[in-house]
Design a protein around this motif. Structure first.
Motif, mmCIF file in Angstrom:
data_model
loop_
_atom_site.group_PDB
_atom_site.id
_atom_site.type_symbol
_atom_site.label_atom_id
_atom_site.label_comp_id
_atom_site.label_asym_id
_atom_site.label_seq_id
_atom_site.Cartn_x
_atom_site.Cartn_y
_atom_site.Cartn_z
ATOM 1 N N ALA A 110 14.324 20.495 47.135
ATOM 2 C CA ALA A 110 14.256 20.613 48.383
ATOM 3 C C ALA A 110 12.892 21.708 48.651
ATOM 4 C CB ALA A 110 15.446 21.566 48.658
ATOM 5 N N ASN A 111 12.364 21.308 49.946
ATOM 6 C CA ASN A 111 11.179 21.969 50.414
ATOM 7 C C ASN A 111 9.852 21.221 49.752
ATOM 8 O OD1 ASN A 111 12.652 23.260 52.466
ATOM 9 N ND2 ASN A 111 13.254 24.965 51.214
ATOM 10 N N GLN A 112 9.890 20.398 48.790
ATOM 11 C CA GLN A 112 8.892 19.798 47.916
ATOM 12 C C GLN A 112 8.452 18.685 48.666
ATOM 13 O OE1 GLN A 112 7.366 21.792 45.395
ATOM 14 N NE2 GLN A 112 8.989 23.196 46.424
ATOM 15 N N THR A 113 7.179 18.430 48.676
ATOM 16 C CA THR A 113 6.779 17.142 49.116
ATOM 17 C C THR A 113 5.977 16.287 48.196
ATOM 18 O OG1 THR A 113 6.685 17.673 51.367
ATOM 19 C CG2 THR A 113 5.001 15.953 50.911
ATOM 20 N N VAL A 114 6.254 15.245 47.752
ATOM 21 C CA VAL A 114 5.614 14.314 46.561
ATOM 22 C C VAL A 114 5.010 13.049 47.025
ATOM 23 C CG1 VAL A 114 6.191 13.369 44.304
ATOM 24 C CG2 VAL A 114 7.766 15.192 45.379
ATOM 25 N N LEU A 115 3.683 12.992 46.443
ATOM 26 C CA LEU A 115 3.126 11.549 46.866
ATOM 27 C C LEU A 115 2.945 10.941 45.501
ATOM 28 C CD1 LEU A 115 1.373 9.776 48.084
ATOM 29 C CD2 LEU A 115 -0.650 11.049 47.727
ATOM 30 N N VAL A 116 3.561 9.637 45.401
ATOM 31 C CA VAL A 116 3.733 8.919 44.357
ATOM 32 C C VAL A 116 2.832 7.570 44.807
ATOM 33 C CG1 VAL A 116 5.204 7.503 42.821
ATOM 34 C CG2 VAL A 116 6.181 9.569 43.719
ATOM 35 N N THR A 117 1.994 7.500 43.704
ATOM 36 C CA THR A 117 1.100 6.054 43.745
ATOM 37 C C THR A 117 1.690 4.781 43.103
ATOM 38 O OG1 THR A 117 -0.443 6.361 42.018
ATOM 39 C CG2 THR A 117 -1.063 7.673 43.992
ATOM 40 N N GLY A 118 1.289 3.944 43.587
ATOM 41 C CA GLY A 118 2.266 2.730 43.017
ATOM 42 C C GLY A 118 3.718 2.896 43.183
ATOM 43 N N GLY A 119 3.810 3.425 44.400
ATOM 44 C CA GLY A 119 5.204 3.895 44.770
ATOM 45 C C GLY A 119 6.392 2.728 45.041
ATOM 46 N N THR A 120 5.965 1.533 44.999
ATOM 47 C CA THR A 120 6.804 0.453 45.141
ATOM 48 C C THR A 120 6.992 -0.305 44.110
ATOM 49 O OG1 THR A 120 4.992 -1.086 45.783
ATOM 50 C CG2 THR A 120 6.187 0.126 47.700
ATOM 51 N N GLY A 121 6.756 -0.292 42.658
ATOM 52 C CA GLY A 121 6.798 -0.689 41.639
ATOM 53 C C GLY A 121 7.966 -0.442 40.789
ATOM 54 N N ALA B 249 2.821 20.116 53.793
ATOM 55 C CA ALA B 249 2.381 20.637 52.736
ATOM 56 C C ALA B 249 2.577 19.461 51.670
ATOM 57 C CB ALA B 249 2.769 21.859 52.005
ATOM 58 N N LEU B 250 1.583 19.450 50.578
ATOM 59 C CA LEU B 250 1.890 18.520 49.413
ATOM 60 C C LEU B 250 1.949 19.317 48.257
ATOM 61 C CD1 LEU B 250 1.702 15.920 47.837
ATOM 62 C CD2 LEU B 250 -0.913 16.036 47.886
ATOM 63 N N THR B 251 3.104 19.167 47.394
ATOM 64 C CA THR B 251 3.389 20.079 46.190
ATOM 65 C C THR B 251 3.213 19.368 45.026
ATOM 66 O OG1 THR B 251 5.771 19.815 46.670
ATOM 67 C CG2 THR B 251 4.259 22.092 47.601
ATOM 68 N N ILE B 252 3.526 18.004 45.051
ATOM 69 C CA ILE B 252 3.445 17.173 43.739
ATOM 70 C C ILE B 252 2.792 15.825 43.754
ATOM 71 C CG2 ILE B 252 5.006 15.944 42.068
ATOM 72 C CD1 ILE B 252 7.288 18.285 42.842
ATOM 73 N N LEU B 253 1.851 15.757 42.906
ATOM 74 C CA LEU B 253 1.368 14.382 42.805
ATOM 75 C C LEU B 253 1.753 13.527 41.664
ATOM 76 C CD1 LEU B 253 -0.781 12.098 43.720
ATOM 77 C CD2 LEU B 253 -2.329 13.635 42.447
ATOM 78 N N VAL B 254 2.140 12.261 41.813
ATOM 79 C CA VAL B 254 2.314 11.460 40.624
ATOM 80 C C VAL B 254 1.339 10.360 40.613
ATOM 81 C CG1 VAL B 254 4.185 10.059 39.624
ATOM 82 C CG2 VAL B 254 4.816 12.054 40.508
ATOM 83 N N ASN B 255 0.507 10.367 39.818
ATOM 84 C CA ASN B 255 -0.493 9.252 39.635
ATOM 85 C C ASN B 255 0.048 8.005 38.645
ATOM 86 O OD1 ASN B 255 -3.019 9.933 41.085
ATOM 87 N ND2 ASN B 255 -3.301 11.550 39.578
ATOM 88 N N ASN B 256 0.823 7.168 39.410
ATOM 89 C CA ASN B 256 1.290 6.288 38.720
ATOM 90 C C ASN B 256 0.779 4.781 38.798
ATOM 91 O OD1 ASN B 256 4.345 5.085 37.671
ATOM 92 N ND2 ASN B 256 3.970 4.207 39.648
ATOM 93 N N GLY C 210 0.130 26.019 45.148
ATOM 94 C CA GLY C 210 0.424 25.646 43.803
ATOM 95 C C GLY C 210 1.257 24.109 43.897
ATOM 96 N N GLY C 211 1.541 23.795 42.498
ATOM 97 C CA GLY C 211 2.373 22.599 42.536
ATOM 98 C C GLY C 211 2.329 21.843 41.032
ATOM 99 N N ALA C 212 2.325 20.623 41.151
ATOM 100 C CA ALA C 212 2.144 19.915 39.831
ATOM 101 C C ALA C 212 1.755 18.395 40.033
ATOM 102 C CB ALA C 212 3.914 19.670 39.095
ATOM 103 N N ILE C 213 0.900 18.105 38.982
ATOM 104 C CA ILE C 213 0.493 16.619 38.825
ATOM 105 C C ILE C 213 0.880 16.202 37.626
ATOM 106 C CG2 ILE C 213 -1.635 15.053 38.658
ATOM 107 C CD1 ILE C 213 -3.134 17.446 40.298
ATOM 108 N N VAL C 214 1.392 14.984 37.567
ATOM 109 C CA VAL C 214 1.709 14.174 36.388
ATOM 110 C C VAL C 214 1.061 12.823 36.552
ATOM 111 C CG1 VAL C 214 3.564 12.919 35.021
ATOM 112 C CG2 VAL C 214 3.829 15.063 36.075
ATOM 113 N N ASN C 215 0.231 12.708 35.449
ATOM 114 C CA ASN C 215 -0.349 11.327 35.172
ATOM 115 C C ASN C 215 0.336 10.427 34.476
ATOM 116 O OD1 ASN C 215 -2.734 12.305 36.993
ATOM 117 N ND2 ASN C 215 -3.484 13.433 35.146
ATOM 118 N N ILE C 216 0.422 9.187 34.842
ATOM 119 C CA ILE C 216 0.971 8.151 33.885
ATOM 120 C C ILE C 216 0.248 7.340 33.151
ATOM 121 C CG2 ILE C 216 2.999 6.302 33.948
ATOM 122 C CD1 ILE C 216 4.095 8.731 35.098
#
Length: 260
Positions: free
Chosen positions: A5-16, A80-87, A132-138
């Motif tokens: 809740a209250n977090q915003t996530v950007l997911v790349t390749g988000g339709t795969g 705000a952006l708090t999480i990035l998923v480099n997918n 602050g936030g988090a980045i996860v690289n796939i």
């Protein structure tokens, strides 16, 4: 649940196969989700399915200006952006190194490596603004060793490992954690359908029979770890790499509980 809740996530390749799994799970746990992809139709459909807490942005991860626009749109929509998923990722058609053309090499590295680099570069200031936030690289288990016929992909995923560790060092004092997940053979079209220019899917090179867990992975297997790494439960974890492969890299499993 509302772990995000209250977090915003950007997911790349988000339709795969994996990306859509991540998007749906994060949304289900309360996150605002921004679906970054090149397919406007699939991205818009997924956003419409999820409702008001979802947005689609057209994102070519290999272009810096596309990243800038995606991050700006994310902040405009949700503050705000708090999480990035480099997918996002692409695979090369199988070929010997000597038969791999320069354009194929460049395309794979542009998406898999440069795309990840540009994502960190574009998202870091936004994550810093958010406190602050988090980045996860796939990554991939192909980034843990060599794989014949897939030199561009292997090289790109090896490099993502070093990039992850460097970013973790640079961003840790800004309360931004950076980690990597390395999936094995996951049952998505990326694995089960041929790459462009090929008639052979990667899955044809792997049988799960010798795996310690004798099956192909599912997107949900990767998503479960992603949810942990981007949640407060992983607040003391950065620069880490997690392999999810059912035991692929361990070597052959025992057959019927005894040496075969």
């Amino acid at each position: 649940m509302s772990r995000f809740a209250n977090q915003t996530v950007l997911v790349t390749g988000g339709t795969g196969g994996q990306g859509a799994s991540h998007v749906r799970a994060l949304h289900a746990e309360g996150a605002n989700v921004v679906i970054g992809a090149t397919s406007a139709e699939r991205g818009a459909d997924l956003a419409a399915e999820l409702g008001p807490r979802a947005r689609f942005v057209r994102l070519d991860v290999s272009r810096e200006e596309s990243w800038a626009a995606a991050v700006a749109e994310t902040e405009k929509a949700f503050g705000a952006l708090t999480i990035l998923v480099n997918n996002a990722g692409v695979q090369n058609p199988p070929a010997l190194i000597e038969s791999t053309d320069r354009a194929t090499w460049a395309r794979i590295l542009d998406v898999n490596l440069t795309g990840t680099f540009l994502g960190i570069k574009a998202a870091a200031p936004a994550l810093r603004r958010a406190g602050g936030g988090a980045i996860v690289n796939i990554g991939s288990t192909m980034g843990m060793g060599g794989t014949a016929f897939y030199a561009p992909y292997v090289a790109s995923k090896w490099a993502v490992r070093g990039l992850t560790r460097t970013a973790a060092l640079e961003l840790g004092r800004d309360n931004i954690r950076v980690n990597a997940i390395h999936p094995g053979v996951i049952a998505t079209p990326f694995i089960t359908e041929p790459a462009a220019g090929s008639d052979t899917p990667i899955a044809d090179f792997y049988s799960p029979e010798p795996f310690a867990v004798p099956r192909l992975g599912q997107p949900a297997d990767i998503t479960a770890l992603l949810l942990f790494l981007t949640s407060p439960d992983a607040a003391f974890i950065t620069g880490a790499e997690y392999v999810i492969d059912g035991g692929l890299l361990l070597g052959p499993a025992l057959q019927n509980g005894s040496p075969s």
